[in-house]
Design a protein around this motif. Structure first.
Motif, mmCIF file in Angstrom:
data_model
loop_
_atom_site.group_PDB
_atom_site.id
_atom_site.type_symbol
_atom_site.label_atom_id
_atom_site.label_comp_id
_atom_site.label_asym_id
_atom_site.label_seq_id
_atom_site.Cartn_x
_atom_site.Cartn_y
_atom_site.Cartn_z
ATOM 1 N N GLY A 206 -2.191 23.263 6.028
ATOM 2 C CA GLY A 206 -2.186 24.212 4.929
ATOM 3 C C GLY A 206 -1.914 23.619 3.555
ATOM 4 N N THR A 207 -1.871 22.305 3.438
ATOM 5 C CA THR A 207 -1.605 21.649 2.156
ATOM 6 C C THR A 207 -2.890 21.063 1.593
ATOM 7 O OG1 THR A 207 0.651 21.078 2.845
ATOM 8 C CG2 THR A 207 -0.267 19.865 0.980
ATOM 9 N N LYS A 208 -3.158 21.344 0.345
ATOM 10 C CA LYS A 208 -4.345 20.806 -0.327
ATOM 11 C C LYS A 208 -3.980 19.503 -1.042
ATOM 12 C CE LYS A 208 -7.128 23.287 -2.660
ATOM 13 N NZ LYS A 208 -7.681 24.199 -3.701
ATOM 14 N N PHE A 209 -4.564 18.428 -0.562
ATOM 15 C CA PHE A 209 -4.339 17.115 -1.150
ATOM 16 C C PHE A 209 -5.540 16.725 -2.010
ATOM 17 C CE2 PHE A 209 -1.712 17.150 2.605
ATOM 18 C CZ PHE A 209 -0.616 16.335 2.321
ATOM 19 N N VAL A 210 -5.297 15.847 -2.971
ATOM 20 C CA VAL A 210 -6.380 15.189 -3.685
ATOM 21 C C VAL A 210 -5.954 13.739 -3.905
ATOM 22 C CG1 VAL A 210 -5.540 15.783 -6.007
ATOM 23 C CG2 VAL A 210 -7.972 15.264 -5.644
ATOM 24 N N ILE A 271 -0.880 15.268 -5.006
ATOM 25 C CA ILE A 271 -1.768 14.219 -5.514
ATOM 26 C C ILE A 271 -1.292 12.887 -4.942
ATOM 27 C CG2 ILE A 271 -2.573 12.975 -7.563
ATOM 28 C CD1 ILE A 271 -2.040 15.506 -9.184
ATOM 29 N N THR A 272 -2.223 12.074 -4.460
ATOM 30 C CA THR A 272 -1.898 10.695 -4.117
ATOM 31 C C THR A 272 -2.670 9.779 -5.056
ATOM 32 O OG1 THR A 272 -3.625 10.602 -2.404
ATOM 33 C CG2 THR A 272 -1.409 11.204 -1.702
ATOM 34 N N TYR A 273 -2.074 8.636 -5.349
ATOM 35 C CA TYR A 273 -2.686 7.688 -6.282
ATOM 36 C C TYR A 273 -2.309 6.262 -5.856
ATOM 37 C CZ TYR A 273 1.989 7.540 -8.378
ATOM 38 O OH TYR A 273 3.337 7.406 -8.572
ATOM 39 N N PRO A 274 -3.017 5.249 -6.344
ATOM 40 C CA PRO A 274 -2.811 3.881 -5.846
ATOM 41 C C PRO A 274 -1.620 3.172 -6.473
ATOM 42 C CG PRO A 274 -4.573 3.894 -7.464
ATOM 43 C CD PRO A 274 -4.180 5.331 -7.251
ATOM 44 N N VAL A 275 -0.840 2.511 -5.626
ATOM 45 C CA VAL A 275 0.266 1.679 -6.081
ATOM 46 C C VAL A 275 0.171 0.313 -5.416
ATOM 47 C CG1 VAL A 275 1.810 3.627 -6.509
ATOM 48 C CG2 VAL A 275 1.809 2.530 -4.250
ATOM 49 N N ASP A 276 0.907 -0.659 -5.962
ATOM 50 C CA ASP A 276 0.944 -1.981 -5.357
ATOM 51 C C ASP A 276 2.001 -2.023 -4.261
ATOM 52 O OD1 ASP A 276 3.414 -2.241 -6.641
ATOM 53 O OD2 ASP A 276 2.601 -3.457 -8.277
ATOM 54 N N ALA A 277 2.214 -3.211 -3.702
ATOM 55 C CA ALA A 277 3.147 -3.337 -2.578
ATOM 56 C C ALA A 277 4.575 -2.977 -2.957
ATOM 57 C CB ALA A 277 3.098 -4.759 -2.024
ATOM 58 N N GLU A 278 4.907 -3.053 -4.257
ATOM 59 C CA GLU A 278 6.252 -2.704 -4.728
ATOM 60 C C GLU A 278 6.361 -1.245 -5.130
ATOM 61 O OE1 GLU A 278 4.755 -5.723 -5.797
ATOM 62 O OE2 GLU A 278 5.875 -6.544 -4.100
ATOM 63 N N ARG A 304 5.494 15.807 -6.534
ATOM 64 C CA ARG A 304 4.460 15.881 -5.493
ATOM 65 C C ARG A 304 3.226 15.048 -5.835
ATOM 66 N NH1 ARG A 304 2.638 20.754 -5.656
ATOM 67 N NH2 ARG A 304 4.035 21.628 -7.246
ATOM 68 N N ALA A 305 3.385 14.094 -6.752
ATOM 69 C CA ALA A 305 2.376 13.061 -6.997
ATOM 70 C C ALA A 305 2.915 11.776 -6.381
ATOM 71 C CB ALA A 305 2.130 12.885 -8.486
ATOM 72 N N LEU A 306 2.250 11.293 -5.360
ATOM 73 C CA LEU A 306 2.796 10.240 -4.519
ATOM 74 C C LEU A 306 1.937 8.978 -4.559
ATOM 75 C CD1 LEU A 306 3.452 12.523 -1.421
ATOM 76 C CD2 LEU A 306 5.083 11.932 -3.235
ATOM 77 N N GLY A 307 2.579 7.857 -4.813
ATOM 78 C CA GLY A 307 1.879 6.575 -4.776
ATOM 79 C C GLY A 307 1.732 6.092 -3.350
ATOM 80 N N VAL A 308 0.538 5.605 -3.010
ATOM 81 C CA VAL A 308 0.278 5.091 -1.663
ATOM 82 C C VAL A 308 -0.389 3.724 -1.786
ATOM 83 C CG1 VAL A 308 -0.778 5.559 0.571
ATOM 84 C CG2 VAL A 308 -0.024 7.462 -0.850
ATOM 85 N N PHE A 309 0.078 2.784 -1.000
ATOM 86 C CA PHE A 309 -0.400 1.399 -1.029
ATOM 87 C C PHE A 309 -1.503 1.195 -0.008
ATOM 88 C CE2 PHE A 309 0.432 -3.060 0.643
ATOM 89 C CZ PHE A 309 -0.242 -3.704 -0.383
ATOM 90 N N CYS A 310 -2.666 0.749 -0.465
ATOM 91 C CA CYS A 310 -3.781 0.433 0.436
ATOM 92 C C CYS A 310 -4.287 -0.969 0.121
ATOM 93 C CB CYS A 310 -4.912 1.445 0.275
ATOM 94 S SG CYS A 310 -6.369 1.039 1.294
ATOM 95 N N PRO A 311 -3.862 -1.982 0.891
ATOM 96 C CA PRO A 311 -4.307 -3.347 0.618
ATOM 97 C C PRO A 311 -5.749 -3.622 1.022
ATOM 98 C CG PRO A 311 -2.932 -3.315 2.569
ATOM 99 C CD PRO A 311 -2.900 -1.917 2.002
ATOM 100 N N GLY A 312 -6.357 -2.717 1.761
ATOM 101 C CA GLY A 312 -7.742 -2.904 2.199
ATOM 102 C C GLY A 312 -8.091 -1.873 3.234
ATOM 103 N N ASN A 313 -9.370 -1.733 3.515
ATOM 104 C CA ASN A 313 -9.769 -0.711 4.480
ATOM 105 C C ASN A 313 -10.948 -1.148 5.343
ATOM 106 O OD1 ASN A 313 -11.373 -0.295 1.907
ATOM 107 N ND2 ASN A 313 -12.460 1.116 3.240
#
Length: 337
Positions: A206-210, A271-278, A304-313
């Motif tokens: 039930g949560t709308k993410f972007v 909201i999720t957005y890109p962050v580095d390893a730190e 509720r704006a959250l940084g997420v680390f993605c080193p590759g996919n």
């Protein structure tokens, strides 16, 4: 969260880099010149066992246990992630190297660089390495120009840019004879996915993410909605309600949006957005975070704006790191929704 947009089954950055014509140093048919079977025996042992693998360039006979592998294009880091130690590689970006685990970075730096990240490959240098297997992922147009030359040096396995990442990792592991590590990483991935879905079910439902991002290739004053790359994993494997392009349409990530539209993100719960390893916003995304519109978003002011680390996919190792970061981000939402 992907810091660089990717096609649904491959990377946009790779397409941009590898679609340029490969300017290859001529080497003709120097070497053994006897084709794939003979090339498989570059060690001099003509009785070496071989096996067949299916690839974009057909069915290829390769050594059963290749020892001298050269990786070209997007095969570099997935092979190393699986424990492989190539003798030759093409360049990867400083940003990609920066997030590699220490032992993987050492494996990459121990290899001979035979080409640039822009697609140039020195065939004479490659042939001098006496590889018994070459792993390649680049644009089909480039394969048409140079594929036969690569095959004259050693058995060559080709993947197209649209290969789905799980299949890509599995086929690289099979060709490169590193399936043990693949099995371990795949089991870890499946365990993490199951645990996240179980632990955060109430938050997810039930949560709308972007998922929003910005790359160093983005025009000034623009960002994009990420619906491919790590965002695709969050949507398809974890089950997050994330926007995606309609069937048959280009990914949303292909469209640059002006900063003036940042306010429209207020229609989403998270909201999720890109962050580095730190945990710091990636350098390309910092301009977004400095805008008054971003700072004023209710989602941002309420945490509720959250940084997420993605080193590759494109292989399990970095994806598993992404899942750990996503797990932590979802945990931060507990009780807020």
């Amino acid at each position: 969260m992907s810091s660089i947009p990717v096609t649904r089954r491959g990377t946009v950055l790779a397409a941009a880099l590898m679609s340029a014509s490969l300017l290859l140093t001529a080497c003709g048919s120097d070497g053994d010149g006897t084709g794939n079977k003979a090339a498989a025996g570059t060690s001099g042992d003509k009785s070496a066992e071989v096996r067949s693998v299916k690839a974009e360039n057909g069915t290829v006979e390769i050594p059963a246990a290749p020892r001298r592998i050269v990786t070209i294009g997007n095969t570099n880091l997935p092979f190393i992630d699986l424990g492989g130690k190539p003798v030759g590689v093409t360049e990867v970006s400083d940003a990609e190297l920066a997030v590699l685990p220490k032992e993987q970075k050492a494996a990459y730096e121990a290899a001979e660089v035979v080409g640039s990240s822009g697609g140039d490959v020195d065939l004479e240098k490659l042939a001098a390495l006496k590889p018994d297997l070459i792993l390649v992922q680049f644009h089909a147009n480039d394969w048409d120009k140079v594929g036969k030359r690569l095959e004259s040096i050693a058995p060559t396995v080709l993947w197209g840019l649209d290969t789905e990442w799980k299949a890509f990792a599995g086929e690289i592991a099979e060709a490169g004879n590193v399936t043990d590590e693949l099995g371990r990483q795949k089991a870890e991935f499946e365990k993490k996915v199951a645990q996240i879905k179980k632990t955060h079910r109430e938050t997810i439902d039930g949560t709308k993410f972007v998922d929003v991002s910005r790359g160093d290739w983005s025009d000034p004053g623009t960002f994009y909605i990420a619906d491919i790359g790590c965002s695709e994993i969050a949507r398809d494997d974890i089950g997050l309600d994330l926007p995606a392009a309609a069937d048959g349409k280009d990914p949303l990530a292909y469209e640059s949006l002006p900063f003036e539209q940042i306010g429209e993100l207020s229609t989403y719960d998270v909201i999720t957005y890109p962050v580095d390893a730190e945990g710091r916003p990636t350098e390309p995304f910092v301009p977004v975070t400095k805008t008054n519109t971003w700072k004023a978003l209710p989602t941002v002011t309420s945490g509720r704006a959250l940084g997420v680390f993605c080193p590759g996919n494109n292989s399990y190792g970095p994806v598993n790191q992404y899942l750990d970061s996503l797990d932590g981000a979802l945990a931060a939402l507990a009780g807020q929704l």
